[in-house]
Motif scaffolding. Structure first.
Motif, PDB file in Angstrom:
ATOM      1  N   ALA A 133       0.831  -1.199   0.000  1.00  0.00           N
ATOM      2  CA  ALA A 133       0.000   0.000   0.000  1.00  0.00           C
ATOM      3  C   ALA A 133       0.865   1.248   0.000  1.00  0.00           C
ATOM      4  O   ALA A 133       2.038   1.208   0.369  1.00  0.00           O
ATOM      5  N   ARG A 134       0.285   2.329  -0.443  1.00  0.00           N
ATOM      6  CA  ARG A 134       0.985   3.608  -0.449  1.00  0.00           C
ATOM      7  C   ARG A 134       0.234   4.578   0.462  1.00  0.00           C
ATOM      8  O   ARG A 134      -0.975   4.694   0.396  1.00  0.00           O
ATOM      9  N   ARG A 135       0.986   5.271   1.321  1.00  0.00           N
ATOM     10  CA  ARG A 135       0.380   6.303   2.156  1.00  0.00           C
ATOM     11  C   ARG A 135       0.437   7.604   1.358  1.00  0.00           C
ATOM     12  O   ARG A 135       1.515   8.078   1.020  1.00  0.00           O
ATOM     13  N   VAL A 136      -0.720   8.162   1.037  1.00  0.00           N
ATOM     14  CA  VAL A 136      -0.773   9.418   0.287  1.00  0.00           C
ATOM     15  C   VAL A 136      -1.246  10.512   1.240  1.00  0.00           C
ATOM     16  O   VAL A 136      -2.292  10.367   1.889  1.00  0.00           O
ATOM     17  N   ARG A 137      -0.463  11.558   1.326  1.00  0.00           N
ATOM     18  CA  ARG A 137      -0.832  12.637   2.244  1.00  0.00           C
ATOM     19  C   ARG A 137      -1.909  13.519   1.625  1.00  0.00           C
ATOM     20  O   ARG A 137      -1.881  13.821   0.436  1.00  0.00           O
ATOM     21  N   ILE A 138      -2.853  13.928   2.458  1.00  0.00           N
ATOM     22  CA  ILE A 138      -3.864  14.902   2.044  1.00  0.00           C
ATOM     23  C   ILE A 138      -3.383  16.264   2.518  1.00  0.00           C
ATOM     24  O   ILE A 138      -2.951  16.406   3.670  1.00  0.00           O
ATOM     25  N   GLU A 139      -3.453  17.232   1.617  1.00  0.00           N
ATOM     26  CA  GLU A 139      -2.998  18.579   1.966  1.00  0.00           C
ATOM     27  C   GLU A 139      -4.102  19.378   2.650  1.00  0.00           C
ATOM     28  O   GLU A 139      -3.872  20.060   3.643  1.00  0.00           O
ATOM     29  N   ARG A 140      -5.312  19.274   2.109  1.00  0.00           N
ATOM     30  CA  ARG A 140      -6.420  20.085   2.622  1.00  0.00           C
ATOM     31  C   ARG A 140      -7.734  19.622   2.023  1.00  0.00           C
ATOM     32  O   ARG A 140      -7.755  18.917   1.009  1.00  0.00           O
ATOM     33  N   ILE A 141      -8.824  19.989   2.669  1.00  0.00           N
ATOM     34  CA  ILE A 141     -10.159  19.853   2.066  1.00  0.00           C
ATOM     35  C   ILE A 141     -10.847  21.182   2.268  1.00  0.00           C
ATOM     36  O   ILE A 141     -10.860  21.713   3.388  1.00  0.00           O
ATOM     37  N   HIS A 142     -11.354  21.755   1.211  1.00  0.00           N
ATOM     38  CA  HIS A 142     -12.157  22.958   1.418  1.00  0.00           C
ATOM     39  C   HIS A 142     -13.541  22.811   0.817  1.00  0.00           C
ATOM     40  O   HIS A 142     -13.779  21.981  -0.049  1.00  0.00           O
TER      41      HIS A 142
END
Ligand code: ADP
Ligand code: MG
Length: 504
Positions: A133-142
């Motif tokens: 699996a790959r951990r993908v970072r989330i930057e933001r949700i608006h």
């Protein structure tokens, strides 16, 4: 800490250019329509497929003097989504106006959150196979408003505008450039969609445009991405192009592959990539320029004067947190642990929350692995053949659970169970009763089996001689006895008696 998180990271996709190898770097901006009955700033309905311009409040049509009023439920949905992505929830956020002219945007601006998004950093674990699996970072949700729809294909001379979608709430979910190949990009969208559906914050219907994404692609030499990871300095990465508005998993992958090869050819030819927005043309299988950075809109962002900053309380966030469902990663890990399932089977069963709930009811009080086999192979297989969803299954989890319990108890053989499943699927009824009434019970009455074995042996002396030379042929007798019993004789018991009678 979940066991599931102990995974191996997949290798990035490498494309061999004419001169050297290249790696892909991808970041996604996903627009997910918030599941809500009313719009972000008005009480108008969000129902898909309504009569054009029937779900339009005065404020959606930008009538003079109309003011937006924030929909608390949409805010809660964004918070819920943030919690589901293990993200920072910002108690202070604010709305900005993004100004541009378009016929389907009556306000002349979109209300969005540029400077202070409601959700900050989070993560998604993107599964790429068992244990990988790959951990993908989330930057933001608006949060932001959707625009209306221009319709160009109804009249040769005129275009029409449908404002039903105007003002519907969207969550823009922005990833870091942590995705390393076309398959990973599709898997990322699939995992995000799965989580949103578990949370009930977005229907994820891609055909209806409920979930669509802008795909940012760049290429770099091996090693460059690792330098970016260490320093978070973007200058180690290549210049990116953004492919707008993709709503098909297949096209996302095709577009990334085409775009990466296009960039590699340019760079190897001594050229440089111009940062620009591109469109994917599925008929031609290529991306083409929509607008370059120089032509990019100057959106003249500024804080929306019609709305106060959005301040929420930690206690309210905690209330939402208290109602979070079990999410796919946790559910999958629990299925592996509690039911002894393979990771693959656990993934299939947890793909949709509804499937998982169905399986758990089937498995209640019986064998989990056996239940998983029957749900995946028999039920899902059969439903798929008929184009049905789990909610349309004519077999209830209680009925399937009863079938599995009958197999487990040795009352029916696997073969008879298939017949029984077919009867329950097409006619309904209580499995145990059907077995009793139609005489489907497996015969473990040793006397009866012994008699049947004797009969077969007496009728086939030549075959008996052969079997005595070659014990492997004993299976033929077992098969004959089971056949004669209409599939009801218990195979283990038959085997044993046949072996004894033949003198093995
Ligand atoms: P903008 O505001 O111009 O859209 P952002 O910094 O918000 O720019 O980035 C948009 C998306 O592009 C994000 O998903 C981000 O991860 C991705 N991205 C940024 N740099 C790169 C790059 N070099 N290659 C691929 N994707 C990138
Ligand atoms: Mg952007």
């Amino acid at each position: 800490m979940l066991d599931h998180l102990a995974f191996e990271t997949p290798k990035p996709k490498v494309i061999a250019g004419a001169k050297s190898d290249w790696e892909l770097v991808i970041g996604l901006e996903v627009h997910a329509q918030v599941a809500s009955n009313a719009k972000l700033f008005s009480g108008a309905s969000t129902l898909f497929g309504s009569e054009p311009n029937s779900n339009v409040a005065f404020v959606d049509a930008a009538m003079p003097g109309m003011l937006p009023v924030i929909n608390e439920f949409c805010v809660a949905q964004a918070v819920r989504t943030g919690l589901g992505l293990k993200a920072q929830i910002n108690l202070f956020s604010a709305f900005d106006r993004k100004n541009y002219f378009y016929p389907d945007l009556p306000q002349g601006y979109q209300i969005s959150q540029l400077y202070h998004p409601i959700v900050g950093e989070g993560e998604i674990i993107v599964d790429m196979g068992p244990g990988v699996a790959r951990r993908v970072r989330i930057e933001r949700i608006h949060l932001e408003q959707d625009a209306g729809k221009s319709i160009h294909d109804m009249d040769p001379n005129m275009s029409f505008v449908d404002l039903n979608r105007t003002g519907v709430a969207l969550m823009e979910i922005v990833s870091r450039p942590d995705i390393r190949g076309p398959e990973e990009a599709a898997a990322y969208v699939a995992k995000l969609r799965q989580i949103l559906r578990y949370l009930g914050t977005c229907d994820g219907n891609m055909q209806n445009g409920n979930l669509r994404c802008d795909v940012n692609v760049s290429v770099c030499k091996p090693g460059a991405y690792e330098r970016y990871q260490e320093t978070q300095d973007f200058s180690h990465l290549g210049t990116r192009c953004e492919i707008k508005n993709m709503n098909s998993m297949r096209f996302i992958q095709q577009a990334i592959d085409y775009e990466a090869r296009r960039q590699i050819a340019i760079v190897e030819d001594g050229g440089s990539i111009v940062q620009e927005t591109r469109l994917y043309d599925p008929d031609k299988g290529e991306t083409r320029s929509m607008r370059s950075k120089e032509e990019a809109h100057d959106y003249r962002y500024f804080p929306c004067p019609d709305l106060l900053p959005l301040e929420i309380e930690q206690a309210w966030v905690d209330d939402i947190a208290a109602t979070m469902p079990e999410l796919p990663d946790e559910k999958k890990a629990r299925f592996v642990k509690d039911f002894g399932l393979s990771e693959y089977d656990a993934s299939v069963l947890t793909a949709e929350a509804e499937n998982a709930a169905y399986f758990e009811k089937v498995a209640e009080g019986t064998d989990g692995k056996l239940a998983a086999n029957w749900v995946i192979n028999e039920l899902f297989g059969r439903l798929k053949k008929e184009g049905h969803e789990i909610g349309q299954s004519p077999v209830s989890p209680e009925q399937l659970g009863a079938i599995v319990a009958l197999i487990k108890a040795g009352d029916i053989s696997g073969k008879i169970a298939k017949d029984l499943f077919e009867i329950v699927y097409t006619e309904g009824g209580d499995p145990a009763k059907i077995v009793a009434e139609r005489g489907m019970k497996q015969v473990t009455d040793l006397g009866a089996i012994e008699k049947a074995v004797d009969d077969i042996i007496a009728a086939n002396p030549a075959q008996v001689e052969k079997a005595k030379q070659n014990p492997k042929l004993a299976g033929w007798f077992t098969g004959q006895v089971i056949k004669a019993s209409g599939g009801k004789a218990n195979p283990a018991a038959v085997n044993e008696i046949v072996a004894r009678k033949l003198g093995f």
